[in-house]
Scaffold this motif. Structure first.
Motif, mmCIF file in Angstrom:
data_model
loop_
_atom_site.group_PDB
_atom_site.id
_atom_site.type_symbol
_atom_site.label_atom_id
_atom_site.label_comp_id
_atom_site.label_asym_id
_atom_site.label_seq_id
_atom_site.Cartn_x
_atom_site.Cartn_y
_atom_site.Cartn_z
ATOM 1 N N LYS A 133 0.847 -1.273 -0.082
ATOM 2 C CA LYS A 133 0.006 0.032 -0.179
ATOM 3 C C LYS A 133 0.995 1.032 -0.177
ATOM 4 O O LYS A 133 0.565 2.101 -0.787
ATOM 5 C CB LYS A 133 -0.903 -0.021 1.223
ATOM 6 N N HIS A 134 2.106 1.190 0.921
ATOM 7 C CA HIS A 134 2.868 2.489 0.896
ATOM 8 C C HIS A 134 3.588 2.563 -0.624
ATOM 9 O O HIS A 134 3.580 3.558 -0.977
ATOM 10 C CB HIS A 134 4.060 2.020 2.087
ATOM 11 N N SER A 135 3.957 1.415 -1.062
ATOM 12 C CA SER A 135 4.923 1.765 -2.152
ATOM 13 C C SER A 135 3.784 2.050 -3.534
ATOM 14 O O SER A 135 4.121 2.927 -4.083
ATOM 15 C CB SER A 135 5.206 0.363 -2.694
ATOM 16 N N LEU A 136 2.635 1.267 -3.382
ATOM 17 C CA LEU A 136 1.563 1.824 -4.589
ATOM 18 C C LEU A 136 1.338 3.204 -4.416
ATOM 19 O O LEU A 136 1.321 3.858 -5.423
ATOM 20 C CB LEU A 136 0.354 0.886 -4.383
ATOM 21 N N VAL A 152 2.851 10.249 1.540
ATOM 22 C CA VAL A 152 2.404 8.804 2.022
ATOM 23 C C VAL A 152 2.371 8.475 3.425
ATOM 24 O O VAL A 152 1.444 7.784 4.375
ATOM 25 C CB VAL A 152 2.915 7.763 1.153
ATOM 26 N N ASN A 153 3.586 8.868 3.824
ATOM 27 C CA ASN A 153 3.899 8.823 5.471
ATOM 28 C C ASN A 153 3.042 9.689 6.222
ATOM 29 O O ASN A 153 2.685 9.050 7.445
ATOM 30 C CB ASN A 153 5.440 8.883 5.690
ATOM 31 N N ALA A 154 2.874 10.777 6.023
ATOM 32 C CA ALA A 154 1.804 11.736 6.565
ATOM 33 C C ALA A 154 0.644 11.360 6.700
ATOM 34 O O ALA A 154 -0.137 11.267 7.655
ATOM 35 C CB ALA A 154 2.150 13.131 5.961
ATOM 36 N N LEU A 155 0.021 10.678 5.722
ATOM 37 C CA LEU A 155 -1.346 10.162 5.532
ATOM 38 C C LEU A 155 -1.585 8.837 6.154
ATOM 39 O O LEU A 155 -2.587 8.586 6.636
ATOM 40 C CB LEU A 155 -1.733 10.201 3.871
ATOM 41 N N GLY A 156 -0.476 8.053 6.374
ATOM 42 C CA GLY A 156 -0.403 6.659 7.029
ATOM 43 C C GLY A 156 -0.853 5.511 5.922
ATOM 44 O O GLY A 156 -1.865 4.880 6.383
ATOM 45 N N LEU A 157 -0.711 6.097 4.891
ATOM 46 C CA LEU A 157 -1.140 4.995 3.811
ATOM 47 C C LEU A 157 -0.190 3.695 3.585
ATOM 48 O O LEU A 157 0.910 3.792 3.192
ATOM 49 C CB LEU A 157 -1.046 5.828 2.393
ATOM 50 N N GLY A 158 -0.411 2.735 4.409
ATOM 51 C CA GLY A 158 0.456 1.601 4.555
ATOM 52 C C GLY A 158 1.673 2.191 5.196
ATOM 53 O O GLY A 158 1.814 3.210 5.725
ATOM 54 N N SER A 159 2.829 1.188 5.437
ATOM 55 C CA SER A 159 4.051 1.545 5.762
ATOM 56 C C SER A 159 5.235 0.508 5.434
ATOM 57 O O SER A 159 5.014 -0.587 5.237
ATOM 58 C CB SER A 159 4.124 1.390 7.349
ATOM 59 N N SER A 160 6.279 1.277 5.390
ATOM 60 C CA SER A 160 7.561 0.242 4.772
ATOM 61 C C SER A 160 8.428 0.014 6.221
ATOM 62 O O SER A 160 9.562 -0.403 5.968
ATOM 63 C CB SER A 160 8.264 1.048 3.847
ATOM 64 N N GLY A 161 7.875 0.365 7.222
ATOM 65 C CA GLY A 161 8.472 0.417 8.401
ATOM 66 C C GLY A 161 8.728 1.370 9.241
ATOM 67 O O GLY A 161 8.889 1.548 10.393
ATOM 68 N N GLU A 162 8.645 2.700 8.429
ATOM 69 C CA GLU A 162 9.103 3.871 9.207
ATOM 70 C C GLU A 162 7.732 4.331 9.840
ATOM 71 O O GLU A 162 6.619 4.267 9.363
ATOM 72 C CB GLU A 162 9.182 5.044 7.931
ATOM 73 N N ARG A 163 7.678 5.230 11.108
ATOM 74 C CA ARG A 163 6.627 5.409 11.587
ATOM 75 C C ARG A 163 6.412 7.091 11.657
ATOM 76 O O ARG A 163 5.379 7.485 12.094
ATOM 77 C CB ARG A 163 6.796 5.122 13.116
ATOM 78 N N PHE A 164 7.513 7.634 11.188
ATOM 79 C CA PHE A 164 7.198 9.183 11.242
ATOM 80 C C PHE A 164 7.515 9.585 9.913
ATOM 81 O O PHE A 164 7.745 8.862 8.742
ATOM 82 C CB PHE A 164 8.528 9.753 11.899
ATOM 83 N N VAL A 165 7.153 11.041 9.688
ATOM 84 C CA VAL A 165 7.078 11.801 8.433
ATOM 85 C C VAL A 165 8.559 11.944 8.333
ATOM 86 O O VAL A 165 9.255 12.507 9.049
ATOM 87 C CB VAL A 165 6.406 12.904 8.427
ATOM 88 N N GLY A 184 8.123 5.209 -7.776
ATOM 89 C CA GLY A 184 7.669 5.370 -6.473
ATOM 90 C C GLY A 184 7.046 3.824 -5.884
ATOM 91 O O GLY A 184 7.443 3.481 -4.724
ATOM 92 N N LEU A 185 6.657 3.037 -6.921
ATOM 93 C CA LEU A 185 6.384 1.416 -6.560
ATOM 94 C C LEU A 185 7.798 0.842 -6.157
ATOM 95 O O LEU A 185 7.660 -0.093 -4.892
ATOM 96 C CB LEU A 185 6.140 0.727 -7.700
ATOM 97 N N LEU A 186 8.997 1.355 -6.647
ATOM 98 C CA LEU A 186 10.163 0.517 -6.153
ATOM 99 C C LEU A 186 11.065 1.327 -5.041
ATOM 100 O O LEU A 186 12.125 0.730 -4.775
ATOM 101 C CB LEU A 186 11.017 0.022 -7.489
ATOM 102 N N HIS A 187 10.745 2.371 -4.768
ATOM 103 C CA HIS A 187 11.595 3.216 -3.893
ATOM 104 C C HIS A 187 12.283 2.519 -2.684
ATOM 105 O O HIS A 187 13.289 2.825 -2.494
ATOM 106 C CB HIS A 187 10.922 4.591 -3.640
ATOM 107 N N ASP A 188 11.410 1.914 -1.937
ATOM 108 C CA ASP A 188 11.853 1.223 -0.717
ATOM 109 C C ASP A 188 12.422 -0.422 -0.741
ATOM 110 O O ASP A 188 12.288 -1.054 0.139
ATOM 111 C CB ASP A 188 10.898 1.506 0.447
ATOM 112 N N ILE A 189 12.605 -0.529 -2.227
ATOM 113 C CA ILE A 189 12.785 -2.073 -2.627
ATOM 114 C C ILE A 189 14.010 -2.422 -1.785
ATOM 115 O O ILE A 189 13.945 -3.665 -1.142
ATOM 116 C CB ILE A 189 12.912 -2.354 -3.883
ATOM 117 N N GLY A 190 14.933 -1.607 -1.193
ATOM 118 C CA GLY A 190 16.163 -2.100 -0.423
ATOM 119 C C GLY A 190 15.606 -2.509 1.005
ATOM 120 O O GLY A 190 16.217 -3.599 1.547
ATOM 121 N N ARG A 191 14.532 -2.101 1.472
ATOM 122 C CA ARG A 191 14.007 -2.491 2.892
ATOM 123 C C ARG A 191 13.404 -3.857 2.636
ATOM 124 O O ARG A 191 13.435 -4.762 3.434
ATOM 125 C CB ARG A 191 12.863 -1.354 3.212
#
Ligand SMILES: [Fe+2]
Ligand SMILES: [Fe+2]
Length: 407
Positions: A238-241, A356-369, A266-273
């Motif tokens: 959800k975060h990636s999408l 996406v982090n600000a709205l809380g649309l899914g998460s890649s592990g990060e809790r903050f903006v 955008g879809l692949l930005h956190d693929i390292g995680r």
């Protein structure tokens, strides 16, 4: 003035905001009185809501359903999520306002604030393993690039690739065909008539766009085995999408060509995680716990704990797979885009990730903006007043896409 769903529009209502489709094409300018033919056009092009004069709108109604205590708690919690950014910056200020509104409308109130128990000094002792070195020295075998993605990558590089050739590669994977057809028939594109085969999708959307989409989807599918106790994969997707969708919308608003390329970035930005979570599960658990107990940004702890950030690990993976340099570059710089050689696209992904982090649309592990790169923001040339429309379009498109990536 307020937002009204298209099904609730009445003839002669006065439009107070321009109505544009996903490609930023103007469908009807503000100031026009809405007629029944306009409502039909809005529906055809996937518009769900428009802004009209003389109504309180949905947002104000949503707020009025919430008691002041709850509203206060949502505002406090949002402040906590925004604790690592400067709330007086105009872009962050507007995003904060929208975030409070969105969270109150969605009923998002997560009060699991953990009391920080680890101070900065303690963190010095938390070097868990050197992921960067282990990957660099090939002590860990990263996944092979999926064969469909490999062939698609070759097709992307060929400017003369025919519709037939692209359809041939995509058609080898029935699950990819199914996902792509659902995407092109969703409000993401908003085509008025049904598209039932890949050749037609390629003709309508374009060769680069459809191969880019297919490439992104087949790569994300490689990481289906991330342990569930480390990461909720549907939340990651959800975060990636959402990041891909917002990146694409901002790119379209800026009239950049190849908006699909931004969707894939955008879809692949956190693929390292995903690499960290799948291949280094124990260090990943320690890292995530540390982020929770210390109230630090996950992004900043990665370097100290793992010897490298997810941006570098993502870049390494995409480089190993010989994917386009621009994709690798945008992924690598998505947290500090002003350092990129071509910062505009990296800044778009950066901003989309922050939203996406600000709205809380899914998460890649990060809790903050994550912090905003001010220099990159200044050079991007967009106004915070555009955020609300961008987010409205994005959440609508996300709702029609997210189930496609699950199961
Ligand atoms: Fe990131
Ligand atoms: Fe992210």
């Amino acid at each position: 003035m307020g937002m009204v769903h298209v099904d609730e529009l009445e003839v002669n209502m006065l439009l107070s905001e321009d109505v544009k489709d996903i490609s930023s094409r103007l469908l009807l300018a503000k100031g026009h009185k809405i007629q029944s033919k306009h409502i039909r056009i809005f529906k055809i092009w996937g518009i769900t809501e428009v802004c009209v004069h003389g109504t309180q709108g949905r947002e104000k109604n949503a707020e009025s359903h919430i008691d002041s205590d709850t509203m206060e708690r949502i505002t406090e919690h949002t402040k906590y999520i925004f604790k690592h950014v400067d709330l007086s910056h105009p872009a962050i200020k507007e995003l904060f306002r929208i975030s409070v509104l969105y969270r109150s409308r969605q009923g998002i109130l997560n009060t699991d604030k953990n009391t920080p128990s680890t101070n900065t000094e303690d963190l010095k002792d938390h070097s868990i393993c050197d992921v960067k070195k282990m990957i660099g020295h090939k002590e860990i075998k990263l996944p092979e690039m999926p064969s469909t993605a490999f062939e698609l990558n070759e097709v992307v590089a060929d400017p003369f690739a025919s519709v037939h050739r692209i359809a041939e590669v995509v058609n080898k994977s029935p699950s990819l065909v199914a996902i792509l057809l659902r995407i092109v028939n969703s409000s993401f594109y908003g085509f008025p008539s049904k598209i039932d085969n890949i050749s037609r999708a390629v003709t309508l959307i374009g060769t680069r766009e459809i191969t880019g989409l297919a490439l992104g989807i087949s790569i994300v599918n490689v990481f289906k085995d991330v342990p569930k106790d480390i990461l909720d994969m549907s939340s990651f997707l959800k975060h990636s999408l959402a990041c891909g969708i917002i990146s694409r919308i901002i790119a379209a608003n800026k009239n950049l060509p190849q908006t699909e390329q931004l969707f894939v970035c955008g879809l692949l930005h956190d693929i390292g995680r995903l690499v960290i979570y799948q291949y280094f599960p124990d260090p990943a658990k320690t890292l995530l716990n540390l982020a929770t107990t210390s109230d630090k940004l996950l992004y900043q702890l990665e370097n100290r704990c793992l010897g490298g950030k997810h941006t570098l690990i993502g870049k390494y993976l995409l480089k190993t797979w010989k994917l386009p340099f621009e994709l690798e570059n945008n992924v690598f710089y998505h947290h500090n885009p002003s350092a990129a050689h071509h910062p505009v696209k990296a800044t778009i992904v950066h901003l989309a990730d922050i939203m996406v982090n600000a709205l809380g649309l899914g998460s890649s592990g990060e809790r903050f903006v994550p912090p905003l790169d001010y220099k990159a923001w200044d050079n991007l040339g967009i106004s915070p007043s555009s955020f609300e429309t961008t987010i409205r379009h994005a959440t609508h498109q996300l709702a029609s896409l997210e189930t496609f990536f699950q199961g």
